[in-house]
Design a protein around this motif. Structure first.
Motif, PDB file in Angstrom:
ATOM      1  N   LYS A  32       0.593  -1.202   0.081  1.00 40.56           N
ATOM      2  CA  LYS A  32       0.023  -0.075   0.119  1.00 40.56           C
ATOM      3  C   LYS A  32       0.943   1.212   0.274  1.00 40.56           C
ATOM      4  O   LYS A  32       0.307   2.466   0.137  1.00 40.56           O
ATOM      5  CB  LYS A  32      -1.020   0.008   1.178  1.00 40.56           C
ATOM      6  N   GLY A  33       2.330   0.961  -0.215  1.00 38.29           N
ATOM      7  CA  GLY A  33       2.852   2.173  -0.133  1.00 38.29           C
ATOM      8  C   GLY A  33       3.304   2.899   1.108  1.00 38.29           C
ATOM      9  O   GLY A  33       4.041   3.844   1.275  1.00 38.29           O
ATOM     10  N   HIS A  34       3.507   2.061   2.253  1.00 33.99           N
ATOM     11  CA  HIS A  34       3.887   2.461   3.385  1.00 33.99           C
ATOM     12  C   HIS A  34       5.477   2.398   3.776  1.00 33.99           C
ATOM     13  O   HIS A  34       5.930   1.164   3.694  1.00 33.99           O
ATOM     14  CB  HIS A  34       3.148   1.613   4.656  1.00 33.99           C
ATOM     15  N   ALA A  35       6.198   3.557   3.790  1.00 30.78           N
ATOM     16  CA  ALA A  35       7.535   3.711   3.714  1.00 30.78           C
ATOM     17  C   ALA A  35       8.012   2.875   4.729  1.00 30.78           C
ATOM     18  O   ALA A  35       9.183   2.024   4.523  1.00 30.78           O
ATOM     19  CB  ALA A  35       7.979   4.907   3.539  1.00 30.78           C
ATOM     20  N   ARG A  64      12.534   1.058  -2.093  1.00 35.59           N
ATOM     21  CA  ARG A  64      11.075   1.501  -2.163  1.00 35.59           C
ATOM     22  C   ARG A  64      11.018   2.436  -0.926  1.00 35.59           C
ATOM     23  O   ARG A  64      10.490   3.568  -1.135  1.00 35.59           O
ATOM     24  CB  ARG A  64      10.024   0.416  -2.098  1.00 35.59           C
ATOM     25  N   SER A  65      11.263   2.032   0.363  1.00 39.14           N
ATOM     26  CA  SER A  65      11.412   2.823   1.312  1.00 39.14           C
ATOM     27  C   SER A  65      12.359   4.106   1.111  1.00 39.14           C
ATOM     28  O   SER A  65      11.652   5.287   1.741  1.00 39.14           O
ATOM     29  CB  SER A  65      11.877   1.941   2.337  1.00 39.14           C
ATOM     30  N   ALA A  66      13.530   3.856   0.928  1.00 37.77           N
ATOM     31  CA  ALA A  66      14.496   5.105   0.749  1.00 37.77           C
ATOM     32  C   ALA A  66      13.951   6.107  -0.200  1.00 37.77           C
ATOM     33  O   ALA A  66      14.263   7.212   0.106  1.00 37.77           O
ATOM     34  CB  ALA A  66      15.802   4.457   0.353  1.00 37.77           C
ATOM     35  N   GLN A  68      11.117   6.999  -0.817  1.00 35.38           N
ATOM     36  CA  GLN A  68      10.093   7.734  -0.215  1.00 35.38           C
ATOM     37  C   GLN A  68      10.437   8.644   1.007  1.00 35.38           C
ATOM     38  O   GLN A  68       9.778   9.292   1.344  1.00 35.38           O
ATOM     39  CB  GLN A  68       8.878   6.705   0.377  1.00 35.38           C
ATOM     40  N   GLY A  69      11.864   8.616   1.344  1.00 38.73           N
ATOM     41  CA  GLY A  69      12.479   9.502   2.205  1.00 38.73           C
ATOM     42  C   GLY A  69      12.650   8.848   3.701  1.00 38.73           C
ATOM     43  O   GLY A  69      12.877   9.612   4.461  1.00 38.73           O
ATOM     44  N   ASP A  70      12.300   7.624   3.602  1.00 40.01           N
ATOM     45  CA  ASP A  70      12.393   6.967   4.743  1.00 40.01           C
ATOM     46  C   ASP A  70      13.895   6.885   5.554  1.00 40.01           C
ATOM     47  O   ASP A  70      14.695   6.280   4.712  1.00 40.01           O
ATOM     48  CB  ASP A  70      11.752   5.626   4.865  1.00 40.01           C
ATOM     49  N   THR A  71      14.159   7.419   6.534  1.00 41.77           N
ATOM     50  CA  THR A  71      15.600   7.462   6.941  1.00 41.77           C
ATOM     51  C   THR A  71      16.362   6.338   7.285  1.00 41.77           C
ATOM     52  O   THR A  71      17.611   5.952   7.013  1.00 41.77           O
ATOM     53  CB  THR A  71      15.717   8.398   8.076  1.00 41.77           C
ATOM     54  N   ASP A  72      15.529   5.109   7.870  1.00 42.49           N
ATOM     55  CA  ASP A  72      16.010   3.991   8.280  1.00 42.49           C
ATOM     56  C   ASP A  72      16.043   3.328   6.932  1.00 42.49           C
ATOM     57  O   ASP A  72      17.124   2.603   6.730  1.00 42.49           O
ATOM     58  CB  ASP A  72      14.985   3.007   9.160  1.00 42.49           C
ATOM     59  N   GLY A  73      15.187   3.308   5.949  1.00 41.03           N
ATOM     60  CA  GLY A  73      15.519   2.601   4.739  1.00 41.03           C
ATOM     61  C   GLY A  73      16.722   3.084   4.014  1.00 41.03           C
ATOM     62  O   GLY A  73      17.430   2.336   3.415  1.00 41.03           O
ATOM     63  N   GLN A  74      16.839   4.404   4.172  1.00 45.45           N
ATOM     64  CA  GLN A  74      17.995   4.928   3.411  1.00 45.45           C
ATOM     65  C   GLN A  74      19.240   4.505   4.032  1.00 45.45           C
ATOM     66  O   GLN A  74      20.291   3.901   3.204  1.00 45.45           O
ATOM     67  CB  GLN A  74      18.211   6.573   3.577  1.00 45.45           C
TER      68      GLN A  74
END
Length: 262
Positions: A32-35, A64-66, A68-74
Motif C-alpha cells: 500500500k506504499g507504507h515506507a 522503495r522505502s528509501a 520515499q524518504g524513510d531515513t531507516d530505509g536510506q
C-alpha cells in the motif's frame, strides 16, 4: 485495516518474535506504499525473519522505502551497497544513501558517513569531514561514533590533538558498555595519556572489552597476564586470552601462539 494499522500490527507481532505473521502484515502495508513497512519488510528479508533470507529482496524493499524518504530505509540501503549485499559493492551509492539519511539526523548514518570520509571510501578522504559527522552522531548518543571521535582526538586526526578530551569521550562510551571505547580507555591508562598511568585500571578496562569479544582487548589482556601488568602474572590466563584473541583474528595473538607452538 489501513496501511498504518497493518504496520503497527506487524511491529507488535515482531516484538513477540512472531516473525511470519509480522512479515505478512508488513507486506500488506508495504504494497500500500507504507515506507516504514517497506523498510521493516526489508529487515525481514535481510535477517531471514519470517521469510527466507534474501538480500536482493531486502534491497528491493529498502530501495522503495528509501526513495520515499524513510531515513531507516536510506541507511539500510547504504549498508547493503557498502557491504555488497544484494547489490554489487558500490561505496559511492553507499555514501549517497548515508548522506540522505544523515541529513535527516540518523545517528548511525552520520557515523557511517564519517567513516567513509575517514577512509576515503566513495568520497575523497577528509578527516575534518569525518570528525564533523562523528561529532553529529556522538551528540545523538551513538556510542560507537563517540569512540571514533575519541580516536580522532587521541591521534590529532581532523582535530587538534587533545588526549584529555579523548579520555572524556572514551569514558562516556566505555561506561555504557561500548567495547572499542573500553579498549581505548584501557590504552590511555596503560600509557598514561590524558590520565595518570594506572596499570590496574588499564587491565580492568581491557578485561571489560575482552569479555565483550573485542580481539585487540583480549590480546592486550593476555599481555597483562603474561607481563604482570596490573594483574598477577598468570601464564595459563595469558594463554587463554591469546587463544580467544587469535580465534577472533588478532594477528599478534596468532603470532604469539605460533611461537609457543600452540
Amino acid at each position: 485495516m489501513d496501511a498504518e494499522g497493518l504496520f503497527l500490527r506487524g511491529k507488535a507481532l515482531a516484538q513477540l518474535k512472531k516473525y511470519k505473521r509480522a512479515a505478512k502484515c508488513y507486506l500488506r502495508a508495504a504494497k500500500k506504499g507504507h515506507a516504514a513497512a517497506q523498510c521493516r519488510l526489508g529487515y525481514c528479508y535481510y535477517y531471514g525473519h519470517g521469510v527466507p533470507q534474501d538480500y536482493e529482496q531486502a534491497v528491493e524493499w529498502y530501495t522503495r522505502s528509501a526513495e520515499q524518504g524513510d531515513t531507516d530505509g536510506q541507511f539500510s540501503l547504504g549498508v547493503c551497497y557498502a557491504h555488497g549485499e544484494g547489490v554489487p559493492r558500490d561505496y559511492e551509492q553507499a555514501v549517497k544513501w548515508y548522506t540522505r539519511s544523515a541529513e535527516q539526523g540518523h545517528a548511525a548514518a552520520q557515523r557511517k558517513l564519517g567513516t567513509c570520509y575517514y577512509y576515503g571510501k566513495g568520497v575523497p578522504q577528509d578527516y575534518e569531514k569525518a570528525v564533523e559527522y562523528y561529532t553529529k552522531a556522538a551528540e545523538r548518543g551513538d556510542l560507537q561514533a563517540q569512540s571514533c571521535l575519541a580516536d580522532c582526538y587521541q591521534s590529532g586526526t581532523g582535530v587538534p590533538q587533545d588526549k584529555e578530551k579523548a579520555v572524556e569521550l572514551y569514558r562516556g562510551a566505555a561506561e555504557q558498555g561500548q567495547a572499542s571505547a573500553q579498549l581505548g580507555l584501557g590504552f590511555c591508562y596503560c600509557h598514561g595519556e590524558g590520565v595518570p598511568q594506572d596499570k590496574e585500571k588499564a587491565a580492568e578496562w581491557f578485561r571489560k572489552a575482552a569479555e565483550k569479544g573485542n580481539a585487540d582487548a583480549q590480546y592486550n589482556l593476555g599481555l597483562c597476564y603474561a607481563k604482570a601488568f596490573g594483574v598477577e602474572r598468570n601464564a595459563q590466563m595469558a594463554l587463554e586470552w591469546f587463544k580467544k584473541a587469535a580465534a577472533h583474528g588478532n594477528e599478534s595473538a596468532q603470532e604469539v601462539l605460533k611461537k609457543l607452538g600452540r
